[in-house]
Design a protein around this motif. Structure first.
Motif, PDB file in Angstrom:
ATOM      1  N   GLU A  53      34.768  89.726  43.804  1.00  0.00           N
ATOM      2  CA  GLU A  53      34.648  90.542  42.594  1.00  0.00           C
ATOM      3  C   GLU A  53      35.808  90.240  41.643  1.00  0.00           C
ATOM      4  O   GLU A  53      36.845  89.708  42.055  1.00  0.00           O
ATOM      5  N   GLU A  54      35.640  90.637  40.374  1.00  0.00           N
ATOM      6  CA  GLU A  54      36.633  90.295  39.361  1.00  0.00           C
ATOM      7  C   GLU A  54      38.033  90.785  39.720  1.00  0.00           C
ATOM      8  O   GLU A  54      39.023  90.047  39.571  1.00  0.00           O
ATOM      9  N   ALA A  55      38.165  92.014  40.195  1.00  0.00           N
ATOM     10  CA  ALA A  55      39.485  92.566  40.511  1.00  0.00           C
ATOM     11  C   ALA A  55      40.149  91.771  41.639  1.00  0.00           C
ATOM     12  O   ALA A  55      41.377  91.560  41.618  1.00  0.00           O
ATOM     13  N   VAL A  68      41.512  88.474  40.159  1.00  0.00           N
ATOM     14  CA  VAL A  68      42.739  88.701  39.392  1.00  0.00           C
ATOM     15  C   VAL A  68      43.924  88.911  40.335  1.00  0.00           C
ATOM     16  O   VAL A  68      45.021  88.372  40.120  1.00  0.00           O
ATOM     17  N   ASP A  94      40.652  83.738  32.909  1.00  0.00           N
ATOM     18  CA  ASP A  94      41.568  84.544  32.088  1.00  0.00           C
ATOM     19  C   ASP A  94      42.874  84.803  32.834  1.00  0.00           C
ATOM     20  O   ASP A  94      43.963  84.751  32.251  1.00  0.00           O
ATOM     21  N   ALA A  95      42.772  85.085  34.132  1.00  0.00           N
ATOM     22  CA  ALA A  95      43.976  85.326  34.925  1.00  0.00           C
ATOM     23  C   ALA A  95      44.802  84.047  35.062  1.00  0.00           C
ATOM     24  O   ALA A  95      46.036  84.075  34.962  1.00  0.00           O
ATOM     25  N   ARG A 130      34.992  83.978  34.281  1.00  0.00           N
ATOM     26  CA  ARG A 130      35.844  84.384  33.157  1.00  0.00           C
ATOM     27  C   ARG A 130      37.044  85.171  33.649  1.00  0.00           C
ATOM     28  O   ARG A 130      38.169  84.982  33.158  1.00  0.00           O
ATOM     29  N   ALA A 131      36.824  86.053  34.604  1.00  0.00           N
ATOM     30  CA  ALA A 131      37.935  86.834  35.143  1.00  0.00           C
ATOM     31  C   ALA A 131      38.980  85.922  35.775  1.00  0.00           C
ATOM     32  O   ALA A 131      40.193  86.094  35.563  1.00  0.00           O
ATOM     33  N   LEU A 132      38.522  84.935  36.541  1.00  0.00           N
ATOM     34  CA  LEU A 132      39.451  84.009  37.183  1.00  0.00           C
ATOM     35  C   LEU A 132      40.162  83.151  36.147  1.00  0.00           C
ATOM     36  O   LEU A 132      41.386  82.968  36.204  1.00  0.00           O
ATOM     37  N   ARG A 178      30.694  86.306  34.732  1.00  0.00           N
ATOM     38  CA  ARG A 178      31.749  87.325  34.712  1.00  0.00           C
ATOM     39  C   ARG A 178      32.909  86.938  35.619  1.00  0.00           C
ATOM     40  O   ARG A 178      34.079  87.063  35.242  1.00  0.00           O
ATOM     41  N   ARG A 179      32.584  86.494  36.810  1.00  0.00           N
ATOM     42  CA  ARG A 179      33.636  86.180  37.771  1.00  0.00           C
ATOM     43  C   ARG A 179      34.457  84.967  37.325  1.00  0.00           C
ATOM     44  O   ARG A 179      35.680  84.951  37.489  1.00  0.00           O
TER      45      ARG A 179
END
Length: 263
Positions: free
Chosen positions: A244-246, A249, A175-176, A171-173, A168-169
């Motif tokens: 964390e994902e937020a 980002v 994608d950003a 992918r979040a990084l 998850r982490r």
């Protein structure tokens, strides 16, 4: 650490498939090394993984030229996309391979406890280290705790959760970071490990960019830190393991602000 022990370090190139074994073959003939150190899976910092055919050729080279392969496989269990090739431990019987694993990467950074796969005679030689013989191990308390975790069968479920968290982490990084590609930034999406290895826009030095990034409340590790020769000036290592994902980002948003200022 190698330099602290007076060793002569010769660098070998890495591409999108890990260690360039063809180039290494030329270097081996020239320098006759005793040891070849490699991080074959989710390499730190580039995140690349050595394919099976290159692994087989590396082992053949070691047998032909009599050097030891030190395979630092601390990210082998942290694959969250696809399946990596088998560990170099599969070639331990050759006597040319020492494979390292670490609980520091899967339990807690301060654990400082790991394991070694190698042929019995190699392990016996390592076990005669004075610190181990005299002190009963480097971390008896930590070792006892990890042993209990293994005996209770807790590790597989824990690693499964860790892989999902890192998936998850990452992918979040990633994608950003995709949003910064128009600025000239490039990277390869990770399939495991801790890191994304970023190529900065043309003309941007990671070392010079870092102070500006710190002023904006975001940090990365500049590429020259990962090169014995201080190269990789246009590269930066980003870690997704802790945040964390937020937060990831937001960190990329701040990095984007800095990059737009220096363009």
């Amino acid at each position: 650490m190698f330099r602290d022990h007076g060793l002569n370090i010769v660098t070998a190139p890495v591409d999108e498939q890990g260690l360039d074994v063809d180039a290494l073959e030329t270097l081996v003939a020239q320098h006759r090394p005793k040891l070849v150190y490699t991080i074959p899976v989710h390499q730190n910092p580039a995140g690349v993984t050595l394919p099976q055919e290159r692994r087989e050729k590396l082992v053949r080279l070691a047998q032909e030229h009599g050097f030891t392969i030190l395979a630092d496989e601390v990210y082998q269990l942290l694959t969250f996309e696809g399946t990596p090739p088998p560990s170099f431990a599969a070639w331990a019987d050759t006597g040319q391979v020492v494979s390292l694993g670490s609980f520091s990467k899967i339990l807690a950074p301060g654990t400082r406890l790991g394991w070694i796969n190698a042929r019995e005679d190699v392990l016996e030689r390592l076990a005669q280290n004075g610190a181990l013989v005299s002190g009963g191990g480097y971390s008896p308390l930590g070792g006892g705790m990890v042993r209990s975790m293994l005996e209770l069968g807790l590790l597989p479920e824990y690693i499964g959760k860790l892989r999902e968290t890192f998936r998850r982490r990452s992918r979040a990084l990633a994608d950003a970071l995709d949003e910064l590609r128009p600025l000239g930034l490039d990277f390869q999406r990770p399939t495991g490990g801790y890191f994304i290895w970023v190529t900065l826009p043309a003309g941007v030095s990671a070392t010079e960019l870092l102070p500006r990034a710190l002023d904006h409340g975001v940090r990365f590790q500049p590429g020259p830190l990962f090169s014995p020769n201080g190269t990789q000036t246009d590269k930066a290592r980003l870690c997704f393991a802790f945040y964390e994902e937020a937060e990831l980002v937001e960190g990329v948003r701040r990095l984007g602000e800095v990059l737009r200022q220096v363009r």
